[in-house]
Design a protein around this motif. Sequence first.
Motif, PDB file in Angstrom:
ATOM      1  N   ASP A   1       1.198  -1.431  -0.307  1.00  0.00           N
ATOM      2  CA  ASP A   1       0.270  -0.068  -0.490  1.00  0.00           C
ATOM      3  C   ASP A   1       0.337   0.763   0.146  1.00  0.00           C
ATOM      4  N   LYS A   2       1.282   2.275  -1.411  1.00  0.00           N
ATOM      5  CA  LYS A   2       2.003   3.161  -1.538  1.00  0.00           C
ATOM      6  C   LYS A   2       1.621   3.548  -0.358  1.00  0.00           C
ATOM      7  N   LYS A   3       0.048   5.066  -0.179  1.00  0.00           N
ATOM      8  CA  LYS A   3       0.305   4.996   0.736  1.00  0.00           C
ATOM      9  C   LYS A   3       0.106   6.067   1.978  1.00  0.00           C
ATOM     10  N   ASN A   4       1.094   4.871   2.373  1.00  0.00           N
ATOM     11  CA  ASN A   4       1.867   5.392   3.606  1.00  0.00           C
ATOM     12  C   ASN A   4       3.310   4.337   3.957  1.00  0.00           C
ATOM     13  N   LYS A   5       3.758   6.010   3.177  1.00  0.00           N
ATOM     14  CA  LYS A   5       4.899   5.888   2.855  1.00  0.00           C
ATOM     15  C   LYS A   5       5.893   5.638   4.098  1.00  0.00           C
TER      16      LYS A   5
ATOM     17  N   PHE B   1       5.385   2.080   3.616  1.00  0.00           N
ATOM     18  CA  PHE B   1       6.261   1.601   2.103  1.00  0.00           C
ATOM     19  C   PHE B   1       7.533   1.256   1.740  1.00  0.00           C
TER      20      PHE B   1
ATOM     21  N   ASP C   1       1.870  -1.996  -6.631  1.00  0.00           N
ATOM     22  CA  ASP C   1       0.555  -1.977  -6.142  1.00  0.00           C
ATOM     23  C   ASP C   1      -0.427  -2.469  -5.325  1.00  0.00           C
TER      24      ASP C   1
ATOM     25  N   VAL D   1      -2.915  -2.086  -3.091  1.00  0.00           N
ATOM     26  CA  VAL D   1      -3.933  -1.724  -3.416  1.00  0.00           C
ATOM     27  C   VAL D   1      -4.334  -2.057  -4.856  1.00  0.00           C
TER      28      VAL D   1
END
Length: 137
Positions: free
Chosen positions: A13-17, A20, A44, A46
């Motif tokens: 999940d790339k949103k939580n840098k 990640f 990715d 997601v």
Amino acid sequence: VDSGLKLAVAFFDKKNKEEFKKSLEIVESVAKELKGKLSWGWSDGVLYKDQISAMGADSSNLPAVAAMDIHKRLNYPYKGEFTKEALLKWSMGVFDGSIKPFYKSQPVPKVQKEAVVVVVGKSFKDVVEDKTKDVLL
């Protein structure tokens, strides 16, 4: 793919840098140690959650990892902790064959007393490829 090696894919999940970055560092470290035994990539999780599920891994719990043998069309989902040590152990099992592939399957019937039996994904090899049995599909 052309190398003949199985391919392990880590889904993030790339949103939580921060998570990640930490997870990617673990995968890169594992990939370096296993160079020539298992190819690694990432995707990715997601966006490609259906691919995670198709490979037998849990798409609701990222990061997720699964390996595939593209030539034999087999998948090897990872179900353990996301640590370097655990991923290395699993990866070596995929490489040496001690990790068995995932088969999408109904449960094997507990009792089959009839002449015609039900074959499911998990029992296919034991029933259909058994040279001592006459099989008609």
